[in-house]
Design a protein around this motif. Structure first.
Motif, short mmCIF file in Angstrom:
data_model
loop_
_atom_site.label_atom_id
_atom_site.label_comp_id
_atom_site.label_asym_id
_atom_site.label_seq_id
_atom_site.Cartn_x
_atom_site.Cartn_y
_atom_site.Cartn_z
N MET A 126 0.48 -0.89 -0.10
CA MET A 126 -0.21 -0.40 -0.34
C MET A 126 0.92 1.56 0.07
SD MET A 126 -3.40 -1.41 2.47
CE MET A 126 -2.65 -1.67 3.54
N LYS A 127 1.98 1.55 0.66
CA LYS A 127 3.23 2.00 0.50
C LYS A 127 3.76 2.28 -1.17
CE LYS A 127 7.43 4.86 1.55
NZ LYS A 127 8.98 4.19 3.15
N GLU A 128 3.82 0.79 -1.04
CA GLU A 128 3.82 1.66 -2.96
C GLU A 128 2.72 1.88 -4.32
OE1 GLU A 128 5.30 -2.30 -4.24
OE2 GLU A 128 6.88 -2.39 -2.87
N ALA A 129 1.83 1.81 -3.54
CA ALA A 129 0.72 3.11 -4.01
C ALA A 129 0.18 3.72 -3.56
CB ALA A 129 -0.67 1.48 -4.00
N GLY A 130 1.16 4.71 -2.84
CA GLY A 130 0.51 5.91 -2.48
C GLY A 130 0.09 6.30 -1.51
N ALA A 131 -0.02 5.39 -0.18
CA ALA A 131 -0.53 5.28 1.22
C ALA A 131 1.01 6.40 1.74
CB ALA A 131 -0.16 4.36 1.91
N VAL A 132 0.69 6.75 2.13
CA VAL A 132 1.38 7.95 3.16
C VAL A 132 1.52 7.65 4.75
CG1 VAL A 132 1.60 9.65 1.60
CG2 VAL A 132 -0.32 9.81 3.56
N GLY A 133 0.95 6.94 5.64
CA GLY A 133 0.39 6.68 6.65
C GLY A 133 0.01 5.36 6.83
N VAL A 134 -0.18 5.22 8.18
CA VAL A 134 -1.29 3.42 8.39
C VAL A 134 -2.43 3.98 9.05
CG1 VAL A 134 -0.86 1.20 9.26
CG2 VAL A 134 0.27 2.07 7.32
N ALA A 135 -3.46 3.13 9.34
CA ALA A 135 -4.21 4.02 10.91
C ALA A 135 -5.08 3.05 10.73
CB ALA A 135 -4.79 5.08 10.35
N THR A 136 -5.15 2.97 12.41
CA THR A 136 -6.31 1.77 12.66
C THR A 136 -7.58 2.05 12.57
OG1 THR A 136 -6.18 2.77 14.90
CG2 THR A 136 -4.12 1.76 14.82
N GLY A 137 -7.31 2.83 12.21
CA GLY A 137 -9.39 3.78 11.54
C GLY A 137 -10.13 3.93 13.17
N ARG A 138 -11.41 4.28 12.79
CA ARG A 138 -11.73 4.68 14.17
C ARG A 138 -11.84 3.69 15.27
NH1 ARG A 138 -15.71 5.53 10.10
NH2 ARG A 138 -16.72 7.47 10.08
N ASN A 139 -11.47 3.05 15.47
CA ASN A 139 -11.46 1.47 16.39
C ASN A 139 -9.60 1.66 17.07
OD1 ASN A 139 -13.70 1.49 16.63
ND2 ASN A 139 -13.65 0.05 14.71
N TRP A 140 -9.51 1.51 18.24
CA TRP A 140 -8.24 1.40 19.08
C TRP A 140 -8.36 -0.60 18.75
CZ3 TRP A 140 -7.30 -1.84 23.74
CH2 TRP A 140 -5.90 -1.14 24.05
N ILE A 141 -6.89 -0.88 18.31
CA ILE A 141 -6.60 -2.42 18.49
C ILE A 141 -6.04 -2.77 19.43
CG2 ILE A 141 -4.85 -3.86 17.71
CD1 ILE A 141 -4.84 -2.49 15.12
N ALA A 142 -7.13 -3.81 19.97
CA ALA A 142 -6.88 -4.17 21.67
C ALA A 142 -5.69 -5.25 21.45
CB ALA A 142 -7.69 -5.16 21.81
N ASP A 143 -5.05 -6.43 20.43
CA ASP A 143 -3.82 -7.27 20.73
C ASP A 143 -2.73 -6.23 20.45
OD1 ASP A 143 -2.31 -8.94 19.57
OD2 ASP A 143 -3.82 -10.50 19.27
N SER A 144 -2.35 -6.28 22.00
CA SER A 144 -0.84 -5.60 21.71
C SER A 144 0.49 -6.23 21.02
CB SER A 144 -0.25 -5.94 22.66
OG SER A 144 -1.63 -4.97 24.08
N GLY A 145 0.43 -7.82 20.67
CA GLY A 145 1.46 -8.10 19.77
C GLY A 145 1.14 -7.61 18.52
N ILE A 146 0.09 -7.22 17.69
CA ILE A 146 -0.52 -7.29 16.74
C ILE A 146 -0.31 -5.84 16.20
CG2 ILE A 146 -2.38 -6.99 15.10
CD1 ILE A 146 -1.75 -9.24 14.59
N MET A 147 -0.15 -5.03 17.63
CA MET A 147 0.35 -3.79 17.32
C MET A 147 1.36 -3.22 17.40
SD MET A 147 -2.02 -1.35 17.16
CE MET A 147 -0.60 0.24 16.19
N LEU A 148 2.28 -4.48 18.25
CA LEU A 148 3.31 -4.44 17.69
C LEU A 148 4.22 -4.57 16.38
CD1 LEU A 148 6.12 -3.51 19.33
CD2 LEU A 148 6.82 -6.22 20.08
N ARG A 149 3.33 -5.53 16.51
CA ARG A 149 4.04 -5.73 15.09
C ARG A 149 3.68 -4.78 13.76
NH1 ARG A 149 0.77 -10.88 12.53
NH2 ARG A 149 2.27 -9.95 11.13
#
Length: 407
Positions: A126-149
Motif C-alpha cells: 500500500m505504501k508503493e501504491a501511494g499510502a503516506v501513513g497507516v491508521a487503525t481507523g475509528r477503533n483501537w487495536i486491543a491485541d498488543s502483539g498485533i499492534m507492536l508488529r
C-alpha cells in the motif's frame, strides 16, 4: 507573462508569530521567492488579506471537495474507514487520484485487513501504491502483539501510525463521558480513563518499536500529560485534536443533540480547558476537522443509536481563528497546527510559505463575518454541532500548485 505574483498581502512565514507584509512569487507550481515579485507575472492583489499555507486536514473520513474548498483545505489525509476499506493497493491507488488537480488526497492505509484489528494488512504494497501513513481507523487495536508488529513494520518503512485512543474493553458501548450530564440524561457512559489506558499502552509500544505514532485525538488532561511525558523522553510521537473537543464540553449533548455525539465523546469543562492549555504550550501538534459528514439516516435517531461524527471541514479555519483572537496562540502557531506540522508528519513538501515548497496557498479575510448553517453547508451532510454559531474568517482565494482555484 511567467508565474504569479501575490502582492500586498500579509504572509504567514515560518518561525514568525504575526503575518508580515511580503510579496510572493510563484513559478512552475512552487514558491520561487518570498519578499519580492517578478517584473513580468500575473498579479493577484491580496490587500487586506492574510496569505497562509493551504490547510492539510489530517484524518478525514470523506473526500468532500466543495467543503474542503470552502474551508481552505488543499490536501487531506483520508482515513481507511471507507467502503471498501482501504486495505489493499488498488483502493489506496484509486483514493490518491480523487480530487486532483485542485485537491490532493493522501490515503492512510488500514493497519489490519478490513480494520478487524486481528490480521495485519499488506502495508508495504500500500505504501508503493501511494499510502503516506497507516491508521487503525475509528477503533483501537486491543491485541498488543498485533499492534507492536504494525509499529515495527511501519518504523522500518518510515510510515507514521495513526491511532485511535479508546480502550474498547473499558469503553464498551458507552456514548458519553462519565459525569453529571450523562447521569441526568441516562446515557451509557465511560470514564475518561479509557483514553489514558489506550495512550499508555501505545506509548510503551512506540518506545519499543521506534515508530512515529500519531495520536489522532487526545481529549483528556491525563492523556495530554502522558503525551508531554513521552515527548520529554524523546519518543517519536505527535497528537491532534478537533475544534469539537476544543470548543465544546459535554454540556453540548444536554438536549440529546446527536450532532454533538462525537468519537471520542465530548468531555467535561475541566478536560476541555486542559486541551486549550495543551494547544498553547505546544503539546498538541495538529488541529484537524475530523470531517465525517453524516446524513439523517445516521443522525436523526435516538442519541445512543446515532452514529458519531461531525462535518468539520467548512468550520475548521473559522473556529481555529478564535484561538488567535483569544490570545491563546499566534497566527504563525495556528498555521503550524493546521498546515506545517501535518505536512511534516506526512512527509510532504508543503505546509509553509518558503522557497521551493509547493505553492498551495489560501488568502483569508480573517474578520469576514458569517454564520454556520447546517442546512446550507457545501458538505455531503451538515451535521455540525456548531449550527447557527456566528463566526469570522473566510477564504477569498485558493491556489493549488500555483494555480488559482475558481470559487
Amino acid at each position: 507573462m511567467t508565474g504569479i505574483n501575490i502582492l500586498n498581502g500579509h504572509s504567514v512565514l515560518p518561525g514568525i508569530a504575526k503575518a508580515e507584509a511580503a510579496h510572493i512569487h510563484i513559478e512552475n507550481g512552487v514558491i520561487a521567492s518570498v519578499g519580492k515579485a517578478a517584473p513580468i507575472a500575473e498579479q493577484l492583489d491580496a490587500s487586506g488579506l492574510i496569505v497562509a499555507p493551504g490547510i492539510i486536514d489530517l484524518g478525514v473520513f470523506k473526500t468532500d471537495k466543495p467543503a474542503f474548498r470552502f474551508g481552505g483545505i488543499t490536501r487531506a489525509a483520508l482515513m481507511p474507514d471507507q467502503s471498501p476499506v482501504h486495505d489493499d493497493p488498488a483502493t489506496v491507488r484509486y483514493a490518491a487520484l480523487k480530487g486532483k488537480p485542485d485537491l490532493w488526497v493522501h490515503p492512510l492505509a488500514a493497519a489490519t485487513q478490513g480494520l478487524d484489528g486481528l490480521h495485519m494488512a499488506e502495508i508495504a504494497l500500500m505504501k508503493e501504491a501511494g499510502a503516506v501513513g497507516v491508521a487503525t481507523g475509528r477503533n483501537w487495536i486491543a491485541d498488543s502483539g498485533i499492534m507492536l508488529r504494525i509499529m515495527r513494520y511501519c518504523a522500518a518503512l518510515d510510515l507514521p501510525v495513526f491511532v485511535h485512543s479508546e480502550d474498547a474493553g473499558l469503553a464498551g458501548k458507552a456514548v458519553a463521558t462519565n459525569g453529571e450530564t450523562a447521569t441526568l440524561l441516562g446515557l451509557s457512559s465511560a470514564s475518561p480513563a479509557t483514553e489514558a489506558l489506550a495512550i499508555a499502552r501505545d506509548l510503551i509500544l512506540a518506545e519499543e518499536s521506534g515508530a512515529h505514532v500519531h495520536f489522532r485525538q487526545v481529549t483528556t488532561a491525563r492523556g495530554l500529560d502522558m503525551i508531554r511525558d513521552g515527548k520529554a523522553r524523546g519518543l517519536r510521537i505527535s497528537c491532534g485534536i478537533t475544534p469539537g473537543h476544543l470548543f465544546l464540553s459535554d454540556n453540548a449533548i444536554f438536549d440529546f443533540r446527536t450532532f454533538a455525539r462525537l468519537s471520542p465523546p465530548l468531555r467535561d469543562e475541566d478536560n476541555r480547558l486542559s486541551c486549550i492549555a495543551a494547544v498553547a504550550d505546544g503539546t498538541i501538534d495538529v488541529i484537524s476537522s475530523g470531517h465525517d459528514p453524516r446524513g439523517p439516516e445516521d443522525k436523526r435517531l435516538p442519541f445512543s443509536e446515532a452514529a458519531p461524527g461531525m462535518a468539520g471541514a467548512e468550520t475548521l479555519l473559522a473556529l481555529s481563528l478564535n484561538l488567535v483572537r483569544e490570545g491563546t496562540i499566534s497566527t504563525g502557531r495556528l498555521f503550524e497546527l493546521l498546515a506545517t506540522n501535518p505536512a511534516q508528519i506526512l512527509g510532504l513538501n508543503a505546509g509553509k510559505i518558503a522557497e521551493g515548497c509547493e505553492a498551495d496557498l489560501i488568502l483569508i479575510d480573517p474578520d469576514a463575518p458569517w454564520q454556520v448553517d447546517g442546512d446550507k453547508m457545501a458538505a455531503l451532510a451538515g451535521n455540525t454541532p456548531f449550527d447557527r454559531l456566528p463566526v469570522q474568517g473566510r477564504v477569498r482565494h485558493m491556489l493549488k500548485g500555483g494555480k488559482v482555484i475558481p470559487a
